[in-house]
Design an enzyme around this catalytic site. Structure first.
Site, short mmCIF file in Angstrom:
data_model
loop_
_atom_site.label_atom_id
_atom_site.label_comp_id
_atom_site.label_asym_id
_atom_site.label_seq_id
_atom_site.Cartn_x
_atom_site.Cartn_y
_atom_site.Cartn_z
CE LYS A 209 -7.13 0.88 13.64
NZ LYS A 209 -7.00 2.26 14.12
CD GLU A 215 -8.86 2.40 -1.97
OE1 GLU A 215 -9.32 1.72 -1.03
OE2 GLU A 215 -9.16 3.59 -2.16
N GLY A 270 -4.34 4.74 11.94
CA GLY A 270 -3.68 4.36 10.69
C GLY A 270 -2.45 5.20 10.39
NE ARG A 271 -4.56 11.17 11.06
CZ ARG A 271 -5.80 10.70 11.22
NH1 ARG A 271 -6.20 9.67 10.52
NH2 ARG A 271 -6.63 11.28 12.07
CD GLU A 356 -6.59 10.26 6.91
OE1 GLU A 356 -7.43 9.76 6.16
OE2 GLU A 356 -5.51 9.69 7.19
CG HIS A 387 16.52 24.42 -10.18
ND1 HIS A 387 17.40 25.14 -10.96
CD2 HIS A 387 17.21 24.03 -9.09
CE1 HIS A 387 18.58 25.16 -10.36
NE2 HIS A 387 18.50 24.50 -9.22
CE LYS A 507 -12.51 4.90 3.41
NZ LYS A 507 -12.21 4.28 4.70
C1 G6Q Z 1 -5.26 6.79 8.52
C2 G6Q Z 1 -6.47 6.54 7.78
C3 G6Q Z 1 -6.29 5.81 6.47
C4 G6Q Z 1 -6.10 4.30 6.61
C5 G6Q Z 1 -6.32 3.67 5.23
C6 G6Q Z 1 -6.08 2.19 5.24
O1 G6Q Z 1 -5.21 7.31 9.60
O2 G6Q Z 1 -7.40 5.94 8.60
O3 G6Q Z 1 -5.25 6.34 5.71
O4 G6Q Z 1 -4.83 4.02 7.09
O5 G6Q Z 1 -7.64 3.95 4.81
O6 G6Q Z 1 -6.94 1.54 6.12
P1 G6Q Z 1 -6.70 0.04 6.50
O7 G6Q Z 1 -5.39 -0.07 7.17
O8 G6Q Z 1 -7.85 -0.35 7.39
O9 G6Q Z 1 -6.71 -0.73 5.21
#
Ligand code: G6Q
Length: 545
Positions: A209, A215, A270-271, A356, A387, A507
């Site tokens: 996003k 990462e 994001g989620r 989250e 199990h 972060k």
């Molecule tokens: C979700 C969070 C988080 C996000 C990641 C990736 O709600 O905000 O999981 O999706 O940190 O972020 P980017 O899409 O900006 O790389």
């Protein structure tokens, strides 16, 4: 937003506390004996999803009292505000409109004076054209070979949704292609995802996003190096990389052609984003029609949530039951147990969605909350869990409400497996609810010393969620069900389910430590004594061979 700032001081909350004192310990055996039709009446349905909530420690009165909370927190008004595009994510001053992503083309949703539906469908159309070309082998790489491998690079919300859904819908995917999902900044992730692939036939979808995530950008750079090591020419990036993002500038800076960027918007969290262009890898895997079915399924649940009376509203019922256990019984966790191997990543996905969103300890006004908020969400597919950890569910000292998810028809014709699988699901919920008394155990001839060990207290609550089959539409319905369950709980607790400030501190600190690890000379450190010593030990260990 008006709301339930003092929900715990409300008459509704006090009534629930009193009611809990009266019926909290009543056994499910008693509740079932008192109402022989309980298993047929304590059910609800939405789309193709059927919910049996009869094996919960509730009476009709409990539900009536829980439903009063929806009035108290103005749930109806809050739902309408979300669907109308109001800025309900108050700490980021944004609308929350993942529901727009699965709304049919002919509806208008006006946000800040603009109809967002036109933008949503314009991107969907581009995604479909692109996915169609890749699937047909018409999207060729730098050497002219067709793309046959797709690697999604993203993390968190830009990874878990498509990765979970790809696994869930593998049976519907193009089996002649390979799909991989890379998220971790541990280099072994990208290494394992690429080591056996032909670069000339591999496409990377960089999903971020913000397009600033450590990462994802580290992995995207590693992917570019891997590609160029084989193909040599910088120009190769053009046909081997596409991006999904809200940040065109950063995408261009990385070297991806803006014409190969699929857009989404800041009003998609994001989620909550896998029904946006973040689902591009999934669309390539299962095809545009099935992706449409998935969106259609989500829309069915969205409409159910928006319009169904709360007493028959699946997300609302699940949310209130969760509040009953978390706030009145003190349950700390919630297990999600899908009886489907295809859903092996669903719990990880829901873990992020729930933890989250509702892992918050201040309310919308910034005041400390006065009651527990989101639970720890965990679980694994059945029957594997039986199990492993089900021992604790049956005989441990903790109360763990569980959602069991199963399907009537399998996606395969393997032996008796489906009936064996579902027999186990039903047996687990039966055993958890009714247990086995010491008298019953003794009557079986078990020696006195073992009776206590072999008795099951029961009275352990479960929901059973059943659907006809694991189709794209049903998966969409299930995901939207949990999205709206989480929304409802946040409304009752008066917290913001749509920000995630809690991930920031780590972060910032990592960015401070990175140069300390990379420095050639021993850096001077001014962390606490533990962190200082760990950094020194790591540097020494890394450099000794
Ligand atoms: C979700 C969070 C988080 C996000 C990641 C990736 O709600 O905000 O999981 O999706 O940190 O972020 P980017 O899409 O900006 O790389």
């Amino acid at each position: 937003m008006e709301g339930s700032r003092s929900i715990t001081e409300s008459a509704e909350w006090r009534a629930l506390a009193q009611h809990h004192a009266q019926i909290g310990e009543v056994h499910l055996r008693t509740l079932f004996a008192g109402d022989p039709r309980r298993g047929e009446t304590m059910v609800a349905e939405a789309g193709e999803v059927f919910l049996d909530y009869s094996k919960n420690r509730v009476t009709g009165e409990t539900l009536r009292l829980l439903l009063a909370l929806t009035q108290r927190c103005n749930l109806r008004r809050r739902i309408d505000a979300m669907f109308a595009g109001e800025h309900i994510n108050v700490t980021e001053n944004r609308p929350v409109l993942h529901v727009a992503l699965r709304t049919p083309r002919d509806r208008a949703i006006i946000v800040d004076g603009e109809d967002v539906m036109r933008k949503v469908h314009a991107v969907l159309d581009r995604m479909k054209a692109f996915a169609g070309r890749v699937r047909a082998g018409e999207w060729t790489g730098h050497t002219g070979k067709s793309i046959r491998n797709v690697v999604n690079i993203g993390i968190g919300g830009s990874d878990l949704g498509p990765a979970m859904a790809y696994e869930a819908l593998k049976d519907y995917s193009d089996r002649s292609m390979t799909f991989r999902f890379v998220s971790n900044v541990d280099g072994s992730d990208i290494r394992e995802a690429t080591h056996d692939l032909d670069p000339a036939a591999t496409l990377f979808i960089v999903s971020s996003k913000t397009f600033t995530t450590l990462e994802t950008l580290s992995n995207a750079h590693a992917a570019r190096e891997w590609l160029l090591a084989e193909l040599g020419d910088d120009e190769a990036v053009r046909c081997h990389f596409v991006a999904v993002s809200t940040n065109a500038e950063k995408v261009a800076e990385f070297g991806i052609d803006p014409a190969h960027m699929f857009e989404f918007w800041d009003w998609v969290g994001g989620r909550y984003s896998f029904s946006s262009a973040i689902g591009l890898s999934l669309m390539v895997a299962v095809g545009p029609e099935r992706f449409d079915d998935l969106l259609g399924g989500m829309h069915v649940m969205d409409e159910h949530f928006r319009t169904a009376p709360f007493e028959r509203n699946l997300p609302v019922v699940l949310a209130l039951l969760g509040i009953w256990y978390g706030n009145f019984f003190g349950a700390q966790t919630q297990a999600i147990l899908p009886y489907s191997q295809y859903l092996w990543r669903l719990t990880s996905y829901l873990q992020q969605l729930d933890m989250e969103s509702n892992g918050k300890s201040v309310d919308l006004e910034g005041d400390p909350v006065e009651t527990a908020t989101g639970p720890v969400v965990w679980g694994q597919p059945g029957t594997n869990g039986q199990h492993a950890f089900h021992q604790l569910l049956h005989q441990g000292t903790r109360l763990i409400p569980c959602d069991f998810i199963g399907f009537c028809r399998p996606n395969h014709q393997v032996g008796r497996h489906q009936d064996l699988l579902m027999a186990n699901l039903f047996a687990q919920t039966e055993a958890l609810a009714f247990g086995k008394t010491p008298t019953e155990v003794s009557a079986e001839g078990v020696g006195q010393t073992l009776v206590a060990h072999r008795s099951f207290p029961g009275n352990r609550p479960t929901n059973t969620i059943l659907a006809p089959a694991l189709t794209p539409s049903v998966l969409g319905q299930l995901v939207a069900l949990y999205e709206h369950k989480i929304f409802t709980q946040a409304a009752v607790w008066n917290i913001n389910a749509f920000d995630q400030w809690g991930v920031e501190l780590g972060k910032v600190l990592a960015n401070r430590i990175i140069p300390e690890l990379e420095a050639a000379d021993e850096p001077s450190l001014d962390h606490d004594s533990s962190t200082n010593a760990l950094i020194r030990r790591y540097r020494a260990g890394r450099n000794s061979e």
